[in-house]
Each structure stands twice: as structure tokens, then as C-alpha cells.
Write an enzyme that holds these catalytic residues in place. Structure first.
Site, PDB file in Angstrom:
ATOM      1  N   ASP A   1      10.653   5.698 -10.178  1.00 26.01           N
ATOM      2  CA  ASP A   1       9.725   6.254 -11.557  1.00 26.01           C
ATOM      3  C   ASP A   1      10.578   7.261 -11.547  1.00 26.01           C
ATOM      4  O   ASP A   1      10.543   7.757 -13.023  1.00 26.01           O
ATOM      5  CB  ASP A   1       8.006   6.165 -11.566  1.00 26.01           C
TER       6      ASP A   1
ATOM      7  N   LYS B   1      -0.650  -4.492  -3.369  1.00 32.16           N
ATOM      8  CA  LYS B   1      -2.216  -3.493  -2.720  1.00 32.16           C
ATOM      9  C   LYS B   1      -2.419  -1.899  -3.651  1.00 32.16           C
ATOM     10  O   LYS B   1      -1.810  -1.289  -3.101  1.00 32.16           O
ATOM     11  CB  LYS B   1      -1.751  -3.757  -1.243  1.00 32.16           C
TER      12      LYS B   1
ATOM     13  N   SER C   1       0.878  -1.264  -0.396  1.00 33.14           N
ATOM     14  CA  SER C   1       0.013  -0.059  -0.021  1.00 33.14           C
ATOM     15  C   SER C   1       1.008   1.226   0.088  1.00 33.14           C
ATOM     16  O   SER C   1       1.826   1.768  -0.631  1.00 33.14           O
ATOM     17  CB  SER C   1      -1.145   0.295   0.914  1.00 33.14           C
TER      18      SER C   1
END
Length: 437
Positions: free
Chosen positions: A307, A321, A296
Site C-alpha cells: 500500500d 488471517k 497474520s
């Protein structure tokens, strides 16, 4: 929960009214399915009435309807549920970082409680409970058929009170543990010097996480004379928490820009969360440690760092998740709350990690390779898990894993050793450029 049957009646009345007005205003339009819903509600009321009048023993209406609501929500996905008033009060206490109990994040699977992650420095962690364990009995009584709220309620109690639980672990006989409940005061952020490298562990993203991280960075900067030579951010076993905290934590390492976006069922239901300007740890070489129990909010931070090219991810593929739950108080919390999945979240490059998780840049195992195939415990292994909407594009790559030697003592933490080794080797910048492609 009070006045349950009148509430049910009011729902049915709303459905009937909507159907009636639609027919009057647009006779030629195809009739909506409100009448079908009303018929199903009538069927439910009929079943409830027969249970009340004919079941072999007296039943509690509120318990029956709570179980029915939980059954409906559990059929949607593993994270949607009804939270009764008492459990909702406990949940609000949890996000503040203190409660009484054993100290672990859990879910339901196959009718039993499954451990997602034990929390650092808690009775559960010290008793040896592991991610993936099933809790099958409490005080010798089976949990089969109990709701998650009921099971959690049984595990909580007064500090100092003992509790006996039975766990089942893959490939082993059932294990019975005697554990003493404690007030769980979570030390969310810990930091120290590790062989000349800064080390910070965040164990959960509650409302203390971001400030704890900033305090840790400030203390390490002072300890190193103003400049941290390298930093390991440890998110292993971190089950997540508050979305807002994951954005604030990411802001410590990112100078603004996108951290995560969320998308709902409608094309226009998109929210983009940007970090704050400032980047407190600007220029500090960063390795983020993750594993299969990083979930999460942990994955939001890991995905943003990866990224945006801000650091190197090391460890094992995360839990996966990638969904967002809204907690909606009912009557201000007096009737509990509805926790329901409303959106998926996406990394800055648009990757949905739902089910598949985030693969590390450098795969390092915590335990030696014993030659046996190990099934990965992840979001996708939970019943009714929401599928990744683009499975082909988001499948985790086959990893080449660096395993510790056969005789390695796992308590020496091979993953942390490799992270420190990379930061001290002088090849960090080269490796960062390599993993960015």
C-alpha cells in the site's frame, strides 16, 4: 483448574444481581436478557450435575468444563480458545523462540489438527510435513474429539523422544511418520548473499524478529560496502506472530507513517499503528516473497509494503488471517488464559484481508502447472471463519500466474529466482511504478 463449580456459581450470581438492580432503577425500561442467560447457566449446571451423578464412569469436572469452554469459543471462530495453565506456560515460551516438540503451527478443523505451516529447520519440516496436512493419529490413537491443547500437548515431550504420527494429505493415502522431538530453537532470521542480491528470511514474528532483521540488514550493508544493491524479504510459510514485531519490521523499510490499523465491534474502537522514523533500508530495491502460508503479521508487513509503494510483492495470494486475538491471563495465568478475537486489522489503504488474503503484484508459482485445479487452503476454508465485512470490495483478483517449466526442480526455488532476476534486470523501478498503477 481449581474451584470450577464455585466460579460458575459466581458468574450466575453476577448475572442475577445485574438483572435485579436494573429492574429496581428503571421499571418502565424493557427488561434485559440477563434472566435468559441465567436460565441457560442453570441448564448447564443441571446437565453437569446429571453427568457427574449418572454417567457410566467417573468424570473430571475441570476437564468437562474446559471442554465446554473450548466448545463455546470454537463456535465463534477458528482462533478463539481457552488455554489451560500448562499450555499458557508453553505459549509464553513459544513467543521467546524456544520450546520442545516438532515445530509447526497448527489449528483445528473437522475435529482434527490441521497444519498451517511447518517451521524451518525443525523435525516437522525435515519429515516433509506440509501446510494443509491433517494430523489424524498420534501413536496409533485417533485425535478425533481431542482439543487443540490436548493434541499439542501429546506432540510435545522430552528432546530425543520419538513420536509416531499419521497425516492425511489430499489425494494421497494416509502417511505414517516416525519423528524425533527436539528442542525447537527457532532461527527466526536468516540472511545471505544470493547472486549479488541480499536475501533475508523471517520464519516467524516472535520477539526476536525485528532485532534479527536489523542485524541482518547491518551485516549485508557491511558485506556490500555500505549499500545493498537489492533485497529479497522472504515471508513464505511465515504464520505470523506478534503485532508489535510486524510494525517494527515494517519500520525498517518505511519512514514512519501508518503500518496497520485495527478495528473492533464499536465505531470508536480503532487503533492506528505507525512505524518508527529512520527507515534503515532506505532506498534499497525490495521484493517481498509471499505464499498461501504467509499469515497474520506477515500479511501486515506485506500489505504495508504494497500500500505504501515501498516494494513489489511476488509469489501467491496470502492466507487471509486478518483478525487480532487478545490473550487474557486468568488469575494471573494460574487458571490459564482466554484467547479471543477482538478486532480485524486493515492495511494503510483500509483493506481488510480477512478471508481473502493479499494478492501479489506479480504472481509466481513455486511448482509447475500440472493442469489440475487446486483448491487454495486459506483462512476462509476454516470452520466458523469470520467473514470479510466487504466481500465484494476485497475479493482477490484473478491472477495471471507465471509457472516454472514442467521439468523444473522445485528445490531450485523458482519464486526466488524470479525475484533476483527482477532486481538485477534494471527494470525494478519501472515495474514498481507499473504495479502502483
Amino acid at each position: 483448574m481449581k474451584f470450577v463449580l464455585p466460579a460458575l456459581g459466581s458468574v450466575a450470581a453476577v448475572a442475577l444481581f445485574a438483572f435485579s438492580t436494573t429492574q429496581q432503577s428503571a421499571v418502565a425500561v424493557e427488561r434485559p436478557a440477563y434472566d435468559d442467560t441465567f436460565e441457560q447457566l442453570e441448564l448447564f449446571a443441571d446437565v453437569l450435575a446429571r453427568v457427574r451423578s449418572q454417567y457410566v464412569v467417573d468424570v473430571d469436572d475441570s476437564e468437562l468444563i474446559e471442554d465446554a469452554m473450548n466448545g463455546m469459543l470454537a463456535s465463534l471462530d477458528p482462533h478463539s480458545s481457552y488455554i489451560n495453565a500448562e499450555a499458557f506456560r508453553d505459549m509464553r515460551m513459544d513467543t521467546k523462540g524456544e520450546y520442545g516438540g516438532l515445530g509447526m503451527e497448527v489449528t483445528m478443523e473437522d475435529g482434527f489438527v490441521k497444519v498451517i505451516s511447518p517451521i524451518d529447520n525443525t523435525p516437522a519440516k525435515e519429515a516433509g510435513i506440509l501446510a494443509g496436512d491433517f494430523i489424524t493419529e498420534i501413536e496409533g490413537k485417533s485425535l478425533l474429539g481431542a482439543t487443540l491443547s490436548e493434541a499439542v500437548g501429546q506432540m510435545r515431550g522430552k528432546p530425543g523422544e520419538p513420536i509416531n504420527i499419521t497425516i492425511v494429505r489430499e489425494g494421497e493415502d494416509p502417511i505414517t511418520l516416525d519423528i524425533t522431538r527436539e528442542v525447537i530453537k527457532r532461527q527466526i532470521v536468516k540472511f545471505e548473499d544470493k547472486d549479488g542480491i541480499g536475501y533475508i528470511r523471517i520464519s516467524q514474528f516472535n520477539e526476536k524478529a525485528a532485532n534479527g532483521l536489523k542485524d541482518a540488514i547491518a551485516s549485508l550493508q557491511q558485506e556490500y560496502g555500505g549499500k545493498i544493491p537489492g533485497l529479497v524479504l522472504d515471508l513464505r510459510g511465515n504464520p505470523g506472530g506478534l503485532l508489535t514485531q510486524s510494525v517494527q519490521v515494517s519500520s525498517v523499510f518505511l519512514d514512519g507513517g501508518e503500518v496497520v490499523s485495527t478495528r473492533g465491534r464499536r465505531a470508536d474502537d480503532v487503533n492506528v499503528y505507525n512505524g518508527e522514523k529512520g527507515q534503515m533500508a532506505k532506498g534499497v530495491p525490495l521484493v517481498v516473497l509471499v505464499d498461501g502460508a504467509s499469515a497474520s503479521a506477515s500479511e501486515i508487513v506485506a500489505g504495508a509494503v504494497q500500500d505504501r509503494g515501498r516494494g513489489i510483492l511476488m509469489g501467491m495470494t496470502t492466507f487471509g488471517k486478518g483478525s487480532v486475538q487478545d490473550v487474557i491471563p486468568l488469575r494471573g495465568g494460574r487458571d490459564g488464559a482466554l484467547k479471543i478475537t477482538t478486532q480485524r486489522y486493515y492495511t494503510p489503504q483500509g483493506r481488510s484481508i480477512q478471508g481473502g488474503g493479499i494478492a501479489p503484484d506479480i504472481a509466481v508459482s513455486a511448482i509447475p502447472d500440472d493442469g489440475e485445479e487446486r483448491q487454495r487452503f486459506s483462512e476462509s476454508s476454516l470452520p466458523n471463519a469470520i467473514a470479510n465485512e466487504d466481500d465484494e470490495a476485497n475479493l482477490a483478483e484473478e491472477l495471471t500466474i507465471d509457472y516454472p517449466p514442467e521439468d523444473f526442480d522445485v528445490s531450485d526455488d523458482y519464486q526466488l529466482q524470479k525475484a533476483i532476476e527482477l532486481l538485477k534486470s534494471g527494470t525494478y523501478a519501472e515495474k514498481l511504478a507499473e504495479v502502483q498503477g
